[in-house]
Design a protein around this motif. Structure first.
Motif, PDB file in Angstrom:
ATOM      1  N   TRP A 143     108.707  93.321  57.437  1.00 58.57           N
ATOM      2  CA  TRP A 143     107.351  94.394  57.037  1.00 58.57           C
ATOM      3  C   TRP A 143     106.435  94.362  58.115  1.00 58.57           C
ATOM      4  N   THR A 144     106.093  95.614  58.410  1.00 54.92           N
ATOM      5  CA  THR A 144     105.142  96.019  59.585  1.00 54.92           C
ATOM      6  C   THR A 144     104.336  97.174  59.191  1.00 54.92           C
ATOM      7  N   GLY A 145     103.199  97.345  59.656  1.00 55.18           N
ATOM      8  CA  GLY A 145     102.261  98.397  59.484  1.00 55.18           C
ATOM      9  C   GLY A 145     103.098  99.722  59.579  1.00 55.18           C
ATOM     10  N   SER A 146     102.618 100.740  58.875  1.00 57.13           N
ATOM     11  CA  SER A 146     102.972 101.873  58.897  1.00 57.13           C
ATOM     12  C   SER A 146     101.872 103.126  59.007  1.00 57.13           C
ATOM     13  N   ALA A 147     102.047 104.187  59.410  1.00 55.49           N
ATOM     14  CA  ALA A 147     100.935 105.196  59.624  1.00 55.49           C
ATOM     15  C   ALA A 147     100.383 105.719  58.347  1.00 55.49           C
ATOM     16  N   GLU A 148     100.878 105.459  57.012  1.00 52.37           N
ATOM     17  CA  GLU A 148     100.349 106.006  55.902  1.00 52.37           C
ATOM     18  C   GLU A 148      99.268 105.443  55.512  1.00 52.37           C
ATOM     19  N   LYS A 149      98.202 106.070  55.102  1.00 52.44           N
ATOM     20  CA  LYS A 149      96.837 105.427  54.665  1.00 52.44           C
ATOM     21  C   LYS A 149      97.052 105.003  53.089  1.00 52.44           C
ATOM     22  N   PRO A 150      96.235 104.242  52.902  1.00 54.36           N
ATOM     23  CA  PRO A 150      96.200 103.368  51.458  1.00 54.36           C
ATOM     24  C   PRO A 150      95.374 104.289  50.453  1.00 54.36           C
ATOM     25  N   THR A 151      95.818 104.405  49.481  1.00 55.98           N
ATOM     26  CA  THR A 151      95.235 105.137  48.440  1.00 55.98           C
ATOM     27  C   THR A 151      95.401 104.573  47.210  1.00 55.98           C
ATOM     28  N   LYS A 152      94.524 105.508  45.937  1.00 55.50           N
ATOM     29  CA  LYS A 152      94.946 104.418  44.860  1.00 55.50           C
ATOM     30  C   LYS A 152      96.336 104.435  44.321  1.00 55.50           C
ATOM     31  N   LYS A 153      96.892 105.608  44.648  1.00 51.75           N
ATOM     32  CA  LYS A 153      98.213 105.916  44.274  1.00 51.75           C
ATOM     33  C   LYS A 153      99.408 105.071  44.951  1.00 51.75           C
ATOM     34  N   ASN A 154      99.323 104.784  46.273  1.00 57.52           N
ATOM     35  CA  ASN A 154     100.175 104.078  46.783  1.00 57.52           C
ATOM     36  C   ASN A 154      99.778 102.429  46.872  1.00 57.52           C
ATOM     37  N   CYS A 155      98.278 102.111  46.444  1.00 48.56           N
ATOM     38  CA  CYS A 155      98.081 100.782  46.684  1.00 48.56           C
ATOM     39  C   CYS A 155      97.147 100.364  45.336  1.00 48.56           C
ATOM     40  N   LYS A 156      97.882  99.615  44.278  1.00 49.80           N
ATOM     41  CA  LYS A 156      97.345  99.559  43.121  1.00 49.80           C
ATOM     42  C   LYS A 156      96.048  98.521  43.304  1.00 49.80           C
ATOM     43  N   ASP A 157      96.218  97.657  44.329  1.00 49.15           N
ATOM     44  CA  ASP A 157      95.178  96.609  44.461  1.00 49.15           C
ATOM     45  C   ASP A 157      94.105  97.232  45.576  1.00 49.15           C
ATOM     46  N   LEU A 158      94.113  98.201  45.778  1.00 50.94           N
ATOM     47  CA  LEU A 158      92.869  98.901  46.662  1.00 50.94           C
ATOM     48  C   LEU A 158      91.461  98.400  46.466  1.00 50.94           C
ATOM     49  N   ALA A 159      90.811  98.697  45.263  1.00 55.01           N
ATOM     50  CA  ALA A 159      89.721  98.462  44.967  1.00 55.01           C
ATOM     51  C   ALA A 159      89.455  96.816  45.117  1.00 55.01           C
ATOM     52  N   SER A 160      90.302  96.065  44.702  1.00 57.45           N
ATOM     53  CA  SER A 160      89.918  94.616  44.870  1.00 57.45           C
ATOM     54  C   SER A 160      90.215  94.211  46.223  1.00 57.45           C
ATOM     55  N   ILE A 161      90.839  94.627  47.291  1.00 61.06           N
ATOM     56  CA  ILE A 161      91.330  94.409  48.493  1.00 61.06           C
ATOM     57  C   ILE A 161      90.010  94.439  49.215  1.00 61.06           C
ATOM     58  N   GLN A 162      89.491  95.826  48.881  1.00 61.96           N
ATOM     59  CA  GLN A 162      88.065  96.331  49.738  1.00 61.96           C
ATOM     60  C   GLN A 162      86.995  95.442  49.021  1.00 61.96           C
ATOM     61  N   LYS A 163      86.967  95.016  47.845  1.00 63.70           N
ATOM     62  CA  LYS A 163      85.941  94.254  47.429  1.00 63.70           C
ATOM     63  C   LYS A 163      85.880  92.960  47.865  1.00 63.70           C
ATOM     64  N   ASN A 164      86.925  92.351  48.348  1.00 61.88           N
ATOM     65  CA  ASN A 164      86.915  91.079  48.862  1.00 61.88           C
ATOM     66  C   ASN A 164      86.636  91.148  50.369  1.00 61.88           C
ATOM     67  N   GLY A 165      86.471  92.428  51.018  1.00 63.95           N
ATOM     68  CA  GLY A 165      86.098  92.390  52.220  1.00 63.95           C
ATOM     69  C   GLY A 165      87.148  92.413  53.364  1.00 63.95           C
ATOM     70  N   LEU A 166      88.656  92.636  52.590  1.00 60.42           N
ATOM     71  CA  LEU A 166      89.630  92.869  53.423  1.00 60.42           C
ATOM     72  C   LEU A 166      90.081  94.287  53.810  1.00 60.42           C
TER      73      LEU A 166
END
Length: 195
Positions: A143-166
């Motif tokens: 697995w490696t990073g892609s050019a796709e931007k994280p959104t609520k649609k493709n990243c269900k844990d988006l809010a918790s990841i950001q809340k944890n400062g990641l």
């Protein structure tokens, strides 16, 4: 024999024993120099040169088809291909044919470097998940990073990841083929967190 001479002999013997014990203790406390760590296949010999107090290693790559055969020694030769420097936290992952895979970094977020030793060029460099890389004689799948931007649609844990400062990233499953020397991207994506 006089008492004075006997005392002198006992003191001399005691001093000799003390010196022998001290020499033995010093020899036991001094670590032996470790043998160089080498990895090889039919084409290449790779010598790992640790950075001592600093993290990581530098690698000396030698032609294993040469005559006479190269030796596993950390003494740099004029013909060596040198990969890495004192500033690089490089760790050997695998040598497969002409390809040398290196894990790089000091933290939980890792980088993968793939060198084509035949052409003496880096053919891939990027972040990867070191927990689930699979390497065999034909390919490396990771697995490696892609050019796709994280959104609520493709990243269900988006809010918790950001809340944890990641930092949320969308990773893509890719395959590096050792026969063709090509990287193929799959349609498999996942959301991960980076520091």
């Amino acid at each position: 024999m006089s008492a004075h001479r006997q005392t002198g002999r006992r003191l001399g013997l005691a001093a000799s024993i003390s010196l022998a014990v001290a020499s033995f203790a010093l020899a036991a406390a001094t670590p032996a120099l470790a043998a160089p760590k080498c990895t090889s296949n039919a084409s290449f010999l790779i010598v790992e040169v640790p950075h001592g107090e600093d993290v990581g290693n530098t690698y000396l790559v030698r032609d294993n088809t040469a005559s006479p055969k190269p030796v596993c020694s950390t003494k740099k030769l004029k013909t060596d291909l040198v990969i890495g420097s004192r500033d690089d936290a490089f760790y050997l992952l695998k040598l497969v044919g002409n390809y040398f895979l290196i894990d790089a970094g000091t933290g939980p977020d890792r980088d993968l470097l793939i060198y084509d030793l035949a052409s003496k060029k880096e053919v891939f460099s990027g972040g990867y998940s070191d927990d689930d890389i699979k390497i065999d004689s034909a390919k490396a799948v990771f697995w490696t990073g892609s050019a796709e931007k994280p959104t609520k649609k493709n990243c269900k844990d988006l809010a918790s990841i950001q809340k944890n400062g990641l930092t949320p990233v969308i990773e893509q499953l890719v395959t590096f083929d050792f026969t063709s020397g090509t990287l193929t991207k799959s349609n498999s994506l996942r959301c991960s967190a980076e520091q």
